[in-house]
Enzyme design. Structure first.
Site, mmCIF file in Angstrom:
data_model
loop_
_atom_site.group_PDB
_atom_site.id
_atom_site.type_symbol
_atom_site.label_atom_id
_atom_site.label_comp_id
_atom_site.label_asym_id
_atom_site.label_seq_id
_atom_site.Cartn_x
_atom_site.Cartn_y
_atom_site.Cartn_z
ATOM 1 N N HIS A 65 38.790 37.068 41.412
ATOM 2 C CA HIS A 65 38.153 37.625 42.617
ATOM 3 C C HIS A 65 39.251 37.792 43.670
ATOM 4 C CE1 HIS A 65 35.678 37.489 46.293
ATOM 5 N NE2 HIS A 65 34.617 37.736 45.542
ATOM 6 N N ASP B 22 39.099 28.053 41.116
ATOM 7 C CA ASP B 22 38.106 28.739 41.933
ATOM 8 C C ASP B 22 36.750 28.523 41.258
ATOM 9 O OD1 ASP B 22 36.355 30.452 43.122
ATOM 10 O OD2 ASP B 22 37.575 32.263 42.871
ATOM 11 N N GLN C 11 31.787 30.312 41.026
ATOM 12 C CA GLN C 11 30.720 30.547 40.037
ATOM 13 C C GLN C 11 30.532 29.334 39.124
ATOM 14 O OE1 GLN C 11 28.847 33.272 40.237
ATOM 15 N NE2 GLN C 11 30.135 34.442 41.639
ATOM 16 N N CYS D 145 34.673 42.791 44.163
ATOM 17 C CA CYS D 145 35.876 42.135 44.719
ATOM 18 C C CYS D 145 36.848 41.757 43.618
ATOM 19 C CB CYS D 145 35.518 40.912 45.552
ATOM 20 S SG CYS D 145 34.557 41.315 46.995
#
Ligand code: PMP
Length: 408
Positions: free
Chosen positions: A124, A201, A204, A367
């Site tokens: 992303h 990250d 999600q 994104c």
């Protein structure tokens, strides 16, 4: 307090969300962008803002002290949710984007020309642009792990890319476009072997998995409240305590200092060092309430139900002409985010027609423009169910897709 019964059916979960009371005709399938909030979270926001508000950490009067206690309790709940060693390892930010910028800035202060930052082509923008800014400032080089033809990270290429030059490895736990769970159990040991800092990250990942930051052995794990049944404007990151201690803050101001003179400042210990200024207090309490709500759910069964809906969708799309389904052929290590492309219908047209049928799906580059280039598309339509979606939502989507195809 342990809940007695855990909700295992999407319809039971759905009944807890006022959004669906007021819009029974809406089929909300854009949860990878943002989830809806249960009633208890909305009530917490309202209750605090209406009747209990005072600034935290500064007041010596009861209301302020109570607000501070409740705010710090959420830190404890988050630490338990992610299986961190202790609450001080949890830092509040406005969300994944601010977390990743904080980490890129802090880790970036140690980089120099010749150093490498290893990312993947599937990131992303929030886990890409901050590193590009750091690379421009420091002269470090960014390298990218490519994908295989089956939409997974190429582990052979990854093994070649890790080297003693790799100072940072930053990677999504789950791709927001492909829904693939990246094999962190293989990648993180590769990063460890070369001494790289590991940033995950989890925007999600935290939504779909029971994340255990200790068994993952990452240094940092990033998340957003609004994707996990909580409010916007709140999120944070986990950091191993010793790693947080080595990390300089990027944001200065009130609440993060031990002492200030006209010449210099001494910072507080983590996590407060990273939390300058007044935070969104009600949003933070709302996030805490969302964590309580998760404890009332049989997440495993609900996730399995979601996955079954998504598998129906991929089977349906694969059986029709003109669709390319951007999902691994082997649907293991996949959480059911379905991105697809039609050779003759633009994703925006697809989503706009779906909207006329009350179906909310996302269209665009999500994104992740570099990933779109790698995939050879400019945009995809993305369907992302969550715990409250039912067969009726999927059936509405099928009807909408038929409607779209009639336009051809
Ligand atoms: N990373 C991933 C994988 C995401 O899906 C998102 C949100 N789409 C972000 C980062 C950014 O999250 P936020 O906008 O909440 O900061």
């Amino acid at each position: 307090m342990q809940p007695t019964k855990k909700y295992a059916l999407p319809a039971e979960v759905r009944a807890q969300f006022p959004f669906f009371d007021t819009k029974p005709e809406i089929h909300y399938l854009d949860n990878a962008a943002s989830s809806q909030k249960p009633r208890c979270v909305i009530e917490t926001l309202h209750q605090y803002d209406a009747y209990e508000h005072a600034n935290i950490h500064r007041g010596v009067y009861g209301i302020s002290e109570r607000a501070t206690d409740r705010y710090e309790k959420v830190r404890e709940k988050l630490a338990a949710f992610l299986h961190a060693k202790r609450p001080e390892e949890m830092v509040f930010t406005s969300g994944s984007t601010e977390s990743l910028n904080t980490l890129a800035f802090g880790l970036g202060t140690r980089l120099q020309p010749g150093d490498e930052i290893l990312l993947t082509v599937a990131e992303h923008h929030a886990n890409l642009v901050p590193w590009q800014l750091v690379a421009a400032r420091t002269g470090a080089r960014i390298r990218y792990i490519p994908l295989t033809a089956d939409y997974r990270l190429d582990l052979n290429a990854a093994a070649e890319l890790f080297s003693p030059k790799t100072k940072v490895f930053a990677c999504a736990h789950i791709s927001n476009v492909l829904g693939v769970i990246h094999p962190l159990e293989i990648l993180i040991p590769m990063a460890r072997a070369v001494g790289a800092a590991v940033v995950i990250d989890g925007a999600q990942g935290i939504v779909h998995l029971d994340v255990n930051v200790q068994s993952l052995d990452c240094d940092f794990y990033v998340f957003s409240g609004h994707k996990m049944l909580g409010p916007t404007g709140i999120g944070g990151f986990y950091g191993k305590y010793e790693k947080l201690c080595e990390l300089p803050p990027w944001k200065g101001g009130g609440d993060m200092i031990e002492s200030v003179t006209l010449e210099q400042s001494r910072f507080k210990c983590p996590p407060h060092r990273f939390e300058a200024g007044t935070p969104p207090i009600s949003a933070c309490l709302g996030l805490g309430r969302a964590l309580d709500f998760y404890a009332t759910l049989d997440r495993e069964r609900l996730e399995a139900g979601n996955l079954a809906l998504s598998k129906q969708l991929t089977a349906y799309l694969r059986g029709r002409k003109g669709y390319r389904v951007l999902v691994p052929a082997d649907e293991t290590a996949w959480v059911g985010i379905v991105s697809f492309h039609h050779e003759r219908i633009h994703a925006h047209d697809m989503a706009a027609v779906a909207d006329t049928q009350g179906v909310c799906v996302r269209a665009g580059h999500h994104c992740a423009q570099p990933l779109m280039q790698v995939l050879g598309v400019t945009a995809t339509t993305r369907v992302s169910p969550y715990l409250y979606n039912t067969q009726a939502d999927l059936d509405a989507l099928f009807r909408a897709l038929e409607q779209v195809e009639m336009l051809l």
